[in-house]
Write an enzyme that holds these catalytic residues in place. Structure first.
Site, PDB file in Angstrom:
ATOM      1  N   ASP A  60      42.073  57.816  33.760  1.00  0.00           N
ATOM      2  CA  ASP A  60      41.054  57.455  35.387  1.00  0.00           C
ATOM      3  C   ASP A  60      41.238  58.125  36.337  1.00  0.00           C
ATOM      4  OD1 ASP A  60      40.416  54.771  36.873  1.00  0.00           O
ATOM      5  OD2 ASP A  60      42.099  54.625  37.021  1.00  0.00           O
ATOM      6  N   MET A  98      40.661  50.066  42.585  1.00  0.00           N
ATOM      7  CA  MET A  98      40.116  50.154  43.475  1.00  0.00           C
ATOM      8  C   MET A  98      39.311  51.579  43.083  1.00  0.00           C
ATOM      9  SD  MET A  98      39.154  47.389  44.709  1.00  0.00           S
ATOM     10  CE  MET A  98      37.926  48.052  46.436  1.00  0.00           C
ATOM     11  N   ARG A  99      39.882  52.084  42.702  1.00  0.00           N
ATOM     12  CA  ARG A  99      39.733  54.027  42.456  1.00  0.00           C
ATOM     13  C   ARG A  99      38.585  53.860  42.073  1.00  0.00           C
ATOM     14  NH1 ARG A  99      43.327  55.706  39.387  1.00  0.00           N
ATOM     15  NH2 ARG A  99      44.306  56.659  41.126  1.00  0.00           N
ATOM     16  N   ALA A 100      37.081  53.101  41.314  1.00  0.00           N
ATOM     17  CA  ALA A 100      36.276  53.148  40.981  1.00  0.00           C
ATOM     18  C   ALA A 100      34.890  53.025  42.131  1.00  0.00           C
ATOM     19  CB  ALA A 100      35.244  52.625  39.913  1.00  0.00           C
TER      20      ALA A 100
END
Length: 668
Positions: free
Chosen positions: A193, A274-276
């Site tokens: 990730d 929420m990183r995406a």
């Protein structure tokens, strides 16, 4: 220094080149993970990127590459005054898979610390990579303790070194680029990730493109400098385009419509966290800047999704990476932004200005390995043979979480997360004299060894007089990985769909656990007239799942052949990795048919494992009102334990394995 292969001379691989260039335009994108088969220019393209990056301004003499316009106030070489400095090329630092912790984060100068009482710190690779590229080839094989350090540095943008009573902190913001071959094992989800983008690469199947690859490579090998000179113009053009895109980047507008598309896409593909969303937004903005635009378009969002989401939508290692592009297009159309311009300028293209061929279709994720069952059914030399009563493959039951399968005692196997072992990292358990170079100092033991000799050595100041004989190496205890080898009866007597589905589900569950703990898992099956290695010892979860799902059943029960094949597998693995401890799990009803004296032959084969002290367990799959107890006899011959098929539940079999291992070790 060897002249690197020019970036613009790489043939094809448009997605790979674009992902790298987007990170060059906007390092905030978060790096690139390059997945693909060997020999696809992964490392070549990454190493060539550093030559295209603009120079960086650094404080003169600072070992931590501080920016003279905004120096780090906590820099160990500071404090620095604002202004001045010098420009140097951006660095690309390679992290070897076998690097030590000290090499990555830095190390204290022990001799000066002990003799002079000064905190002398020698920077590591994280400091060298600050404001540059940190490249990890075969990142999926990186030791877990190094992965943890990378995660901390990537999350905080700084490296903290706390050891021997000395605390050092320095900035460590870098572009993380990793390459890997999925056949050699998957990457931990935590590190996966952290990569902003991911790219799948495969060798082209177009003869003309392959010819051009060979032609350029041979020309480069014959005269690297001359070859690079011929591509200098293209390299300069791309370098100038990167500079222009960086300058344009702050002016790029990410409208509400594009933001809605990004959020809707991430929600539609059910990515975690929420990183995406953030990575997609940064990637789409970089795409617009690379194309020379100040407005993010829907095509930028689409391309950003294809690069930023495939590795984030995997719910478990059995899921194949990738996106459903039809679903992506439907989502983008449904949530199309109203504030996008009506114009539809030409989208971003490759570094050569456009016209790149579409990526060639690669082979299946496991090559031809995903169809062994089909080959068995049609091939004349397969174990089952014609007319063996073979049945179609049975699907596996839903995988489940298993208990930890740990081996009692302390081993010395490959680093992992399962059994106790003496390792180069972990908690300190003692001290010894170093054999060769000192790598892990035990400070208290060193001081204790040197203290009685201070008067004889003429000590007069505050420093401690330390000699080579005083140094003590710390002995540490961590965790090791193991090899779990399943021997599965796939004969006609085992072909009940519910029974075989449960067996496959248990194997998949332990395989998932092995993936998380860095184990190897192998699978031997026997049926018809012989046995085969359905899954060689591996950590590749994708290939394992495909092969297990395609396992057919039917025919006679050559139990001895299965055990002998398993013994051969363990013998080869012992030569490859003698420190890795195995566990044999035999799943059978204990029947042995086919061949002369099948029962006696199976007993002799079982005795081989007992003589070598291999921990074994037999899962008894016998059913019906009349039970012969054959599996129990087999377990006795193996020196192991037998359990019934009803105990093949996650908690039962995992606990059984642990108990059997303990019994075996105590008997040994």
């Amino acid at each position: 220094m060897t002249t690197p292969f020019p970036f613009t001379a790489v043939v094809g691989q448009d997605d790979l080149r674009l992902a790298l260039l987007l990170n060059a335009v906007s390092p905030a994108v978060g790096g690139v993970l390059v997945r693909g088969e060997k020999g696809t220019a992964k490392s070549t393209a990454v190493r060539a990127l550093s030559a295209l990056l603009p120079e960086v301004a650094v404080v003169s003499g600072c070992r931590f590459s501080c920016d003279p316009s905004a120096p780090d106030p906590a820099c160990p070489d500071g404090p620095h005054e604002t202004g001045g400095g010098a420009a140097r090329p951006a660095r690309m630092v390679e992290l070897p898979v076998g690097a030590s912790e000290d090499r990555l984060v830095g190390a204290l100068d022990i001799e000066r610390a002990l003799s002079e009482g000064v905190k002398a710190f020698e920077p590591g690779l994280l400091a060298d990579a600050h404001r540059g590229i940190l490249y990890v080839d075969e990142v999926n094989l990186l030791h877990d303790h190094l992965v943890d350090l990378l995660l901390d540095a990537a999350a905080m943008g700084a490296s903290y070194v706390e050891r021997e009573g000395v605390s050092v902190r320095h900035a460590a913001r870098f572009l993380l680029v990793g390459t890997m071959n999925p056949e050699e094992g998957e990457l931990r989800p935590q590190l996966l990730d952290r990569f902003g983008l991911t790219v799948e690469v495969a060798a082209s199947r177009e003869p003309d493109q392959r010819v051009e690859v060979v032609r350029r490579r041979l020309a480069y090998d014959d005269d690297p400098a001359g070859f690079a000179a011929r591509w200098a113009g293209e390299e300069a053009a791309v370098r100038a385009r990167i500079v222009a895109a960086r300058a344009l980047l702050p002016s790029v507008r990410l409208g509400d419509g594009a933001l809605r598309q990004i959020a809707a896409t991430c929600a539609a593909f059910e990515v975690d966290g929420m990183r995406a969303d953030i990575v997609m937004a940064r990637t789409a903005t970089a795409l617009a800047a690379w194309a020379g635009r100040t407005e993010v378009l829907a095509e930028d969002v689409r391309q950003a999704a294809l690069l930023a989401l495939p590795h984030r939508r995997r719910r478990n290692p059995f899921d194949a990476p990738g996106l459903d592009e039809d679903k992506l297009d439907e989502t983008l159309e449904e949530f199309g932004g109203d504030d996008d311009p009506d114009t539809d300028p030409e989208g971003p293209d490759g570094p050569d200005g456009g016209g790149g061929q579409p990526p060639a279709e690669g082979p299946d994720s496991d090559g031809d390995a995903g169809t062994p069952a089909e080959a068995e059914e049609s091939g004349p030399s397969q174990p089952a043979g014609a007319g063996s009563g073979e049945r179609s493959p049975v699907g596996a039951a839903e995988p489940f979480r298993t208990k930890v399968l740990s081996v009692p005692g302390i081993g010395e196997g490959a680093a992992g997360r399962r059994s106790r072992a003496r390792t180069e990292h972990g908690r300190t358990t003692g001290a010894r004299r170093p054999n060769g170079a000192l790598t892990k100092l035990h400070l208290a033991a060193t001081v204790q060894a040197a203290a009685p000799h201070q008067r004889a050595r003429g000590r007069s100041g505050p420093g401690l007089v330390v000699r080579r004989d005083d140094l003590r190496q710390a002995t540490r205890e961590g965790r090791e990985a193991n090899l779990v080898l399943f021997v599965v009866d796939a004969s006609g007597s085992m072909a009940a769909r519910q029974r075989m589905g449960a067996v496959k589900g248990a194997v998949l569950s332990l395989l998932l656990d092995a993936y998380q703990r860095r184990d190897k898992v192998g699978l031997v099956t026997f049926r018809g007239s012989g046995a085969e290695v359905a899954l060689p010892p591996t950590s590749s979860v994708d290939a394992a799942a495909v092969r297990l799902e395609s396992l057919p059943t039917g025919g006679r029960t050559p139990l001895a052949a299965g055990l002998l094949k398993a013994h051969s597998v363990l013998r080869v693995e012992r030569l490859r990795d003698p420190a890795r401890r195995p566990l044999l799990v035999v799943v059978t009803d204990g029947r042995a048919t086919g061949g002369p004296e099948p029962v006696a032959l199976a007993g002799r084969a079982a005795g081989l494992f007992a003589a070598e002290g291999v921990a074994s367990v037999v899962v008894d799959c016998e059913s019906g009102p009349v039970r012969l107890g054959l599996a129990g006899r087999l377990a006795g011959g193996l020196g192991g334990t037998a359990v019934t098929l009803d105990e093949l539940r996650a908690d039962s079999i995992a606990g059984l394995v642990r108990d059997v291992q303990g019994t075996s070790r105590r008997a040994a």
